[in-house]
Design a protein around this motif. Structure first.
Motif, PDB file in Angstrom:
ATOM      1  N   SER A  42       0.843  -1.193   0.000  1.00  0.00           N
ATOM      2  CA  SER A  42       0.000   0.000   0.000  1.00  0.00           C
ATOM      3  C   SER A  42       0.884   1.251   0.000  1.00  0.00           C
ATOM      4  O   SER A  42       2.000   1.240   0.521  1.00  0.00           O
ATOM      5  N   GLU A  62      -3.522  -0.860  -1.894  1.00  0.00           N
ATOM      6  CA  GLU A  62      -4.379   0.288  -1.637  1.00  0.00           C
ATOM      7  C   GLU A  62      -3.571   1.586  -1.718  1.00  0.00           C
ATOM      8  O   GLU A  62      -2.467   1.683  -1.177  1.00  0.00           O
ATOM      9  N   LYS A  63      -4.128   2.565  -2.443  1.00  0.00           N
ATOM     10  CA  LYS A  63      -3.520   3.886  -2.635  1.00  0.00           C
ATOM     11  C   LYS A  63      -2.136   3.820  -3.285  1.00  0.00           C
ATOM     12  O   LYS A  63      -1.297   4.701  -3.101  1.00  0.00           O
ATOM     13  N   LYS A  82      -8.015  -0.553  -3.741  1.00  0.00           N
ATOM     14  CA  LYS A  82      -8.872   0.583  -3.395  1.00  0.00           C
ATOM     15  C   LYS A  82      -8.059   1.876  -3.464  1.00  0.00           C
ATOM     16  O   LYS A  82      -6.931   1.934  -2.959  1.00  0.00           O
ATOM     17  N   ASN A  83      -8.644   2.888  -4.117  1.00  0.00           N
ATOM     18  CA  ASN A  83      -8.008   4.199  -4.269  1.00  0.00           C
ATOM     19  C   ASN A  83      -6.653   4.137  -4.973  1.00  0.00           C
ATOM     20  O   ASN A  83      -5.852   5.068  -4.854  1.00  0.00           O
ATOM     21  N   SER A  85      -4.093   4.145  -8.273  1.00  0.00           N
ATOM     22  CA  SER A  85      -4.061   4.844  -9.547  1.00  0.00           C
ATOM     23  C   SER A  85      -3.369   3.961 -10.578  1.00  0.00           C
ATOM     24  O   SER A  85      -2.195   3.625 -10.424  1.00  0.00           O
ATOM     25  N   TRP A 102     -12.340  -0.152  -5.512  1.00  0.00           N
ATOM     26  CA  TRP A 102     -13.192   0.950  -5.052  1.00  0.00           C
ATOM     27  C   TRP A 102     -12.446   2.268  -5.203  1.00  0.00           C
ATOM     28  O   TRP A 102     -11.331   2.428  -4.712  1.00  0.00           O
ATOM     29  N   TYR A 103     -13.051   3.208  -5.890  1.00  0.00           N
ATOM     30  CA  TYR A 103     -12.512   4.550  -6.110  1.00  0.00           C
ATOM     31  C   TYR A 103     -11.160   4.552  -6.841  1.00  0.00           C
ATOM     32  O   TYR A 103     -10.446   5.556  -6.828  1.00  0.00           O
ATOM     33  N   ALA A 104     -10.799   3.471  -7.483  1.00  0.00           N
ATOM     34  CA  ALA A 104      -9.537   3.410  -8.223  1.00  0.00           C
ATOM     35  C   ALA A 104      -9.649   4.181  -9.535  1.00  0.00           C
ATOM     36  O   ALA A 104     -10.728   4.318 -10.101  1.00  0.00           O
ATOM     37  N   ASP A 105      -8.530   4.694 -10.018  1.00  0.00           N
ATOM     38  CA  ASP A 105      -8.484   5.400 -11.294  1.00  0.00           C
ATOM     39  C   ASP A 105      -7.805   4.506 -12.328  1.00  0.00           C
ATOM     40  O   ASP A 105      -6.588   4.319 -12.286  1.00  0.00           O
TER      41      ASP A 105
END
Length: 165
Positions: A42, A62-63, A82-83, A85, A102-105
């Protein structure tokens, strides 16, 4: 367990006892065919990294910045993104079954021929992504941005719940 050190030749050296590798700057590192299963990556910077054929089962991403990363043929079954990029990431023929985005670009990402079965793209940005030939069985795209996404849907390949429920 091993930690990464990057040299000019992009060789990777491993030397640690920890599974916790969160926050490392691994920009451009070559991790082709590496086994990174169940690690905590992460908050790492893996921009432009080569993760072709890497094993990332259950890995926490994540992130994490995976912009322009090469994940062709990689296995990310049950991974947490999640989150994360993944702008313009190359994910052709990647196994992403049961992964969370979730909320990934994923804008501009290439997911052609990938296994997205049971993956969850809740509120993800897939604008201009390529999903041709991808397995979408029971994948969830609730509130996802799919504007400009190239997708061909075969009724038999989306499952009983539908794709955007």
């Amino acid at each position: 367990m091993k930690i990464f050190s990057r040299y000019d030749s992009n060789k990777v050296i491993f030397e640690t006892e920890s599974d916790f590798l969160s926050g490392l700057d691994l920009n451009g590192v070559n991790l082709k065919s590496a086994n990174l299963t169940d690690l905590d990556l992460s908050l790492c910077n893996l921009e432009n990294a080569n993760l072709e054929d890497a094993k990332l089962w259950g890995t926490n991403l994540e992130k994490t910045n995976l912009n322009n990363a090469r994940l062709v043929g990689a296995t990310l079954i049950g991974a947490c993104l999640k989150n994360a990029s993944l702008v313009e990431a190359n994910l052709i023929d990647t196994d992403l079954k049961d992964s969370e985005f979730w909320y990934a670009d994923l804008s501009g990402a290439n997911l052609e021929k990938s296994n997205l079965g049971d993956a969850d793209f809740w509120h993800a940005n897939l604008s201009n992504a390529k999903l041709l030939g991808a397995n979408l069985f029971n994948a969830k795209f609730k509130d996802a941005n799919v504007y400009g996404t190239t997708i061909v849907i075969d009724e038999d390949d989306i499952g009983t719940d539908g794709i955007f429920d």
